[in-house]
Design a protein around this motif. Structure first.
Motif, mmCIF file in Angstrom:
data_model
loop_
_atom_site.group_PDB
_atom_site.id
_atom_site.type_symbol
_atom_site.label_atom_id
_atom_site.label_comp_id
_atom_site.label_asym_id
_atom_site.label_seq_id
_atom_site.Cartn_x
_atom_site.Cartn_y
_atom_site.Cartn_z
ATOM 1 N N GLY A 193 0.775 -1.012 0.176
ATOM 2 C CA GLY A 193 0.052 -0.496 -0.364
ATOM 3 C C GLY A 193 0.712 1.301 -0.088
ATOM 4 N N ILE A 194 0.201 2.663 -0.334
ATOM 5 C CA ILE A 194 0.851 3.259 -0.178
ATOM 6 C C ILE A 194 0.781 3.967 1.696
ATOM 7 N N ALA A 195 1.643 4.688 1.881
ATOM 8 C CA ALA A 195 1.708 4.575 3.940
ATOM 9 C C ALA A 195 0.308 5.372 3.404
ATOM 10 N N MET A 203 0.338 12.430 -3.294
ATOM 11 C CA MET A 203 -0.546 11.505 -3.581
ATOM 12 C C MET A 203 0.164 10.709 -5.180
ATOM 13 N N GLU A 204 0.179 11.536 -5.555
ATOM 14 C CA GLU A 204 1.008 11.694 -7.126
ATOM 15 C C GLU A 204 2.293 11.484 -7.837
ATOM 16 N N ALA A 205 2.650 11.908 -6.397
ATOM 17 C CA ALA A 205 4.612 11.690 -6.658
ATOM 18 C C ALA A 205 4.725 10.475 -6.171
ATOM 19 N N ALA A 206 3.858 9.981 -4.743
ATOM 20 C CA ALA A 206 3.777 8.808 -4.630
ATOM 21 C C ALA A 206 3.994 7.647 -5.444
ATOM 22 N N ILE A 238 3.197 -3.271 -9.250
ATOM 23 C CA ILE A 238 1.999 -3.395 -10.201
ATOM 24 C C ILE A 238 0.520 -3.317 -10.294
ATOM 25 N N ALA A 239 0.836 -4.249 -9.134
ATOM 26 C CA ALA A 239 -1.114 -4.448 -8.850
ATOM 27 C C ALA A 239 -1.501 -2.945 -7.342
ATOM 28 N N LEU A 240 -0.164 -2.262 -6.890
ATOM 29 C CA LEU A 240 -0.581 -0.723 -6.376
ATOM 30 C C LEU A 240 -0.935 -0.099 -7.383
ATOM 31 N N GLU A 243 -4.494 -0.854 -8.625
ATOM 32 C CA GLU A 243 -5.478 0.301 -7.390
ATOM 33 C C GLU A 243 -5.334 1.327 -7.448
ATOM 34 N N TYR A 244 -4.709 1.919 -8.216
ATOM 35 C CA TYR A 244 -4.839 3.553 -8.229
ATOM 36 C C TYR A 244 -5.273 3.449 -9.686
#
Ligand code: ZN
Length: 250
Positions: A193-195, A203-206, A238-240, A243-244
């Protein structure tokens, strides 16, 4: 003798139990600690290193992925105990580590007080007081994105902003190990996940940083929150992205 050791440390730090995972990189000339935990963590780091048969007496460097309480909280005290070790960090983060710029986490926490319900304030104020007592520390060397460090015969600095603007990860070429820091975390269900977005500044940079990590031939992935990823790390990254709503093609 190139080794990457995870040093999981489980604590209850003002909340539910959590495990953080500093890493030690070891070769015949260097012993590098990557991130060092909350204030007061030196004995816990010593113990976790000891369990791997390592002594921090041999520490040559400390690498800091970013300025945050759970990553640099113990840095000043670690520097006092092991003054032979040089602290290395990405150029932008160095300003925060050395106390030359106000902590972004502190600015974020102070801003959150605005319009906060009265009953929520004591907790937020306690957090702010905690952040205020984090000691600035020395930075002996700053590095840029792409800097190749000699650790483990080639460790690359990978700028992975998002969680913090100066957040960096390390890629150990020989073993294909990405030490992600907080660029990604392992969730309770074992997925990446993203922290916590609440703590992610951009978020975009993450998400761009996740794409960036995928350009490296990752064979294993170590997250500060979650430790060694079990399974196919590239597929999980890639799956992460999926998700976005982002697609990544190899
Ligand atoms: Zn963290």
């Amino acid at each position: 003798m190139n080794q990457v050791y995870s040093l999981p440390i489980t604590v209850e730090h003002g909340g539910p139990r959590q495990t953080i995972t500093p890493v030690i990189l070891r070769d015949d000339r260097h012993m590098v600690l990557v991130d060092c935990g909350y204030p007061g963590f030196v004995p816990l780091l010593e113990e976790a290193a000891g369990l791997q048969g390592l002594s921090l007496q041999h520490l040559t460097h400390v690498f800091v992925t970013h300025h945050d309480m759970d990553h640099i909280g113990a840095l000043a005290e670690l520097q006092r105990a092991y003054s032979q070790a040089e602290t290395v960090t990405y150029e932008l983060e160095a300003l925060y580590v050395a106390g030359k710029r106000k902590s972004l986490r502190l600015i974020q926490a102070e801003a959150s007080l605005e319009g906060m319900a009265e009953e929520a304030r004591p907790q937020a104020e306690g957090f702010i007081a905690f952040l205020n007592q984090i000691e600035p520390a020395l930075v002996h060397r700053t590095v840029a994105d792409g800097t190749l460090l000699p650790w483990c015969r080639g460790t690359e600095v990978v700028h992975t902003p998002g969680h913090m603007p100066g957040h960096t990860s390390l890629f150990v070429r020989e073993s294909g190990t990405m030490i992600a820091g907080d660029a990604v975390v392992i969730e309770a269900d074992g997925r990446l996940g993203i922290a916590n977005p609440q703590y992610t500044m951009d978020m975009e940079a993450a998400l761009s940083s996740v794409e960036r990590m995928l350009t490296y031939p990752i064979r294993q992935l170590i997250c500060y929150h979650g430790g060694l990823f079990q399974g196919d790390a590239r597929a999980a990254l890639i799956a992460l992205l999926q998700e976005y709503g982002l697609t990544y093609s190899e």
